[in-house]
Design a protein around this motif. Structure first.
Motif, mmCIF file in Angstrom:
data_model
loop_
_atom_site.group_PDB
_atom_site.id
_atom_site.type_symbol
_atom_site.label_atom_id
_atom_site.label_comp_id
_atom_site.label_asym_id
_atom_site.label_seq_id
_atom_site.Cartn_x
_atom_site.Cartn_y
_atom_site.Cartn_z
ATOM 1 N N ARG A 130 0.844 -1.188 0.000
ATOM 2 C CA ARG A 130 0.000 0.000 0.000
ATOM 3 C C ARG A 130 0.881 1.241 0.000
ATOM 4 N NH1 ARG A 130 -2.927 -2.758 4.367
ATOM 5 N NH2 ARG A 130 -4.020 -4.468 3.352
ATOM 6 N N ALA A 152 -7.230 2.948 -4.026
ATOM 7 C CA ALA A 152 -7.987 2.107 -3.093
ATOM 8 C C ALA A 152 -9.016 2.912 -2.313
ATOM 9 C CB ALA A 152 -7.030 1.414 -2.123
ATOM 10 N N GLY A 153 -8.911 4.238 -2.331
ATOM 11 C CA GLY A 153 -9.894 5.059 -1.637
ATOM 12 C C GLY A 153 -9.245 6.231 -0.934
ATOM 13 N N ARG A 154 -10.001 6.833 -0.027
ATOM 14 C CA ARG A 154 -9.494 8.003 0.698
ATOM 15 C C ARG A 154 -10.043 8.036 2.109
ATOM 16 N NH1 ARG A 154 -10.529 13.451 -1.629
ATOM 17 N NH2 ARG A 154 -10.286 12.478 -3.663
ATOM 18 N N ASP A 172 -3.026 0.637 -3.672
ATOM 19 C CA ASP A 172 -2.433 -0.674 -3.412
ATOM 20 C C ASP A 172 -1.927 -1.277 -4.717
ATOM 21 O OD1 ASP A 172 -4.755 -1.615 -4.642
ATOM 22 O OD2 ASP A 172 -5.572 -2.548 -2.842
ATOM 23 N N VAL B 113 -10.679 5.648 12.590
ATOM 24 C CA VAL B 113 -10.675 4.661 11.508
ATOM 25 C C VAL B 113 -10.597 3.274 12.114
ATOM 26 C CG1 VAL B 113 -9.370 3.787 9.522
ATOM 27 C CG2 VAL B 113 -9.609 6.253 9.886
ATOM 28 N N GLY B 135 -14.097 4.143 3.529
ATOM 29 C CA GLY B 135 -13.261 5.058 2.759
ATOM 30 C C GLY B 135 -12.283 4.353 1.841
ATOM 31 N N VAL B 136 -11.818 3.173 2.244
ATOM 32 C CA VAL B 136 -10.741 2.492 1.512
ATOM 33 C C VAL B 136 -11.052 1.003 1.446
ATOM 34 C CG1 VAL B 136 -8.257 1.956 1.494
ATOM 35 C CG2 VAL B 136 -9.044 4.195 2.314
ATOM 36 N N ARG B 137 -10.731 0.393 0.308
ATOM 37 C CA ARG B 137 -10.776 -1.068 0.158
ATOM 38 C C ARG B 137 -9.424 -1.526 -0.371
ATOM 39 N NH1 ARG B 137 -14.320 -5.531 -0.945
ATOM 40 N NH2 ARG B 137 -16.126 -4.197 -0.541
ATOM 41 N N PHE B 138 -8.648 -2.190 0.482
ATOM 42 C CA PHE B 138 -7.388 -2.770 0.041
ATOM 43 C C PHE B 138 -7.672 -4.174 -0.484
ATOM 44 C CE2 PHE B 138 -5.277 0.069 3.320
ATOM 45 C CZ PHE B 138 -4.704 0.909 2.377
ATOM 46 N N ARG B 139 -7.339 -4.373 -1.743
ATOM 47 C CA ARG B 139 -7.612 -5.668 -2.367
ATOM 48 C C ARG B 139 -6.754 -6.768 -1.732
ATOM 49 N NH1 ARG B 139 -5.546 -4.692 -7.935
ATOM 50 N NH2 ARG B 139 -4.226 -3.284 -6.748
ATOM 51 N N GLY B 141 -6.159 -7.919 1.096
ATOM 52 C CA GLY B 141 -5.259 -7.475 2.157
ATOM 53 C C GLY B 141 -5.145 -8.412 3.348
ATOM 54 N N GLU B 151 -9.458 -5.897 2.697
ATOM 55 C CA GLU B 151 -9.420 -5.197 3.986
ATOM 56 C C GLU B 151 -10.089 -3.838 3.791
ATOM 57 O OE1 GLU B 151 -5.456 -4.656 5.400
ATOM 58 O OE2 GLU B 151 -6.077 -3.707 7.261
ATOM 59 N N LEU B 153 -11.400 -0.088 5.228
ATOM 60 C CA LEU B 153 -11.153 0.953 6.226
ATOM 61 C C LEU B 153 -12.433 1.777 6.361
ATOM 62 C CD1 LEU B 153 -8.249 0.034 5.636
ATOM 63 C CD2 LEU B 153 -7.555 2.433 5.761
ATOM 64 N N GLN B 155 -14.496 4.746 8.376
ATOM 65 C CA GLN B 155 -14.146 5.974 9.079
ATOM 66 C C GLN B 155 -15.395 6.585 9.713
ATOM 67 O OE1 GLN B 155 -12.407 9.119 6.637
ATOM 68 N NE2 GLN B 155 -11.350 9.969 8.409
#
Lengths: 187, 166
Positions: A130, A152-154, A172, B113, B135-139, B141, B151, B153, B155
């Motif tokens: 990341r 991946a977003g904010r 990522d 978060v 807010g976030v999507r880690f592929r 993860g 994974e 995130l 918020q």
């Protein structure tokens, strides 16, 4: 190429030495562009030296930093690395801190980052990496996209700049993403 | 609906319960747990990392741990549930429902978060019911046996502190 770990055509990565602290502090303290940070900070080489020493006290380490050196003259032009390494989920966060201004826009940063990703994916066998960028830092966003990262977003309200809260942008990259980007970069 | 859980400070003498609250897949014994907890509580003056126990109301058994990394404006929340419990997702959701209003109303933080694996529907539902936003999507993860999951995130953005976008 003293103590080189990963070697490219024009740059190589080696462990950061305590003797690099003066150089790294000077690179940071003389940074002419501060759009990517909250503001200027007169960093001390003592702090860099302490951080470098601490970085070699645990095995496996939670973070790994490399000095980025020019093959032509062994000059250290900054650092790349991985922090927050999770050896169970096989993830980590990459960072880049290159200076001074005269080495920018010559492709050294992109080459160093590909060397770092090769180390992360092919030696540590991490699965995904990341990176986070403060919203005003469009230059780093463009660099990450060239290196194979995907948005991946904010997260909102992460830091202050110019009297306003700014978002952090997250990216990522998997090994497959990186290999495709590296092939495109090599042409 | 009254919660079956409470969140409280750690107390002395139950070091053998450490795998319930210690947020790591690696083992920790009672001796190391005592040292670790005492070091983690060396400073009561607004430490940047706060640790709490998640306990069952019925018997006060510690079944998890809360870690809050904060600068007292923003925070990153971790909720660890004992690895031997089969309903960790539901318990984590219940703990989030306790901690969220405390962070909002007592700590008065702007935002926090929480990382949630995408295969934890109860925690995701609790977060969304509390108004948290993804807010976030880690592929890929998170590693699971034989596969990986994303994974997420989530918020919390507390309205009292809402600021204009830059």
């Amino acid at each position: 190429m003293p103590n080189a770990i990963v070697v490219g055509a024009r740059v190589y990565l080696r462990p950061v030495e305590v003797s690099d602290a003066e150089t790294l502090a000077a690179i940071t303290a003389t940074e002419t562009e501060n759009f990517m940070y909250r503001g200027r900070m007169p960093y001390s080489p003592l702090a860099f030296a302490s951080g470098i020493r601490d970085g070699y006290t645990q095995v496996p380490p939670p973070s790994i930093a490399f000095a980025v050196c020019l093959r032509a003259d062994d000059r250290c032009i900054g650092m790349v690395g991985i922090d927050g390494i999770d050896f169970v989920n096989r993830t980590g966060n990459t960072f880049t801190d290159l200076g001074p201004a005269d080495v920018r826009n010559q492709g050294y940063g992109t080459e160093a980052k590909h060397l770092l990703l090769a180390y992360a994916f092919d030696r540590l066998h991490l699965h995904a990496l990341r990176s986070v960028v403060m919203e005003p830092n469009t230059r780093s966003v463009a660099a990450l996209m060239k290196q194979g990262y995907h948005a991946a977003g904010r997260l909102k309200w992460v830091d202050i700049k110019d009297g306003r809260y700014h978002d952090a942008l997250y990216f990522d990259v998997t090994r497959a993403d990186w290999l495709a980007a590296r092939d495109a970069w090599r042409g | 609906m009254r919660s079956i859980l409470r969140v409280r400070g750690f107390t002395s003498g139950r070091w053998w319960q450490a795998t319930a609250w210690f947020d790591s897949p690696f083992p920790i014994n009672a001796d190391r747990a005592e040292t670790w907890l005492k070091e983690a509580h060396a400073n009561a003056d607004r430490p940047n990392r706060l640790h709490f126990a998640i306990a069952r109301v019925a018997d006060d058994a510690v079944i998890g741990g809360v870690t809050l990394d904060t600068d007292y404006r923003k925070a990153r929340l971790k909720l660890h549930i004992a690895p031997w419990l089969p309903d960790a997702d539901a318990l984590r959701a219940a703990a989030l429902r306790l901690v969220h209003p405390w962070i909002r109303d007592d700590l008065e933080l702007m935002t926090f978060v929480l990382h949630i694996p995408a295969d934890q529907p109860a925690t995701i539902a609790a977060a969304e019911a509390l108004g948290m936003v993804q807010g976030v999507r880690f592929r890929e993860g998170i590693a699971r046996p034989g596969h990986r999951v994303d994974e997420l995130l989530y918020q919390a953005l507390f309205a009292a502190w809402a600021v204009r976008d830059a």
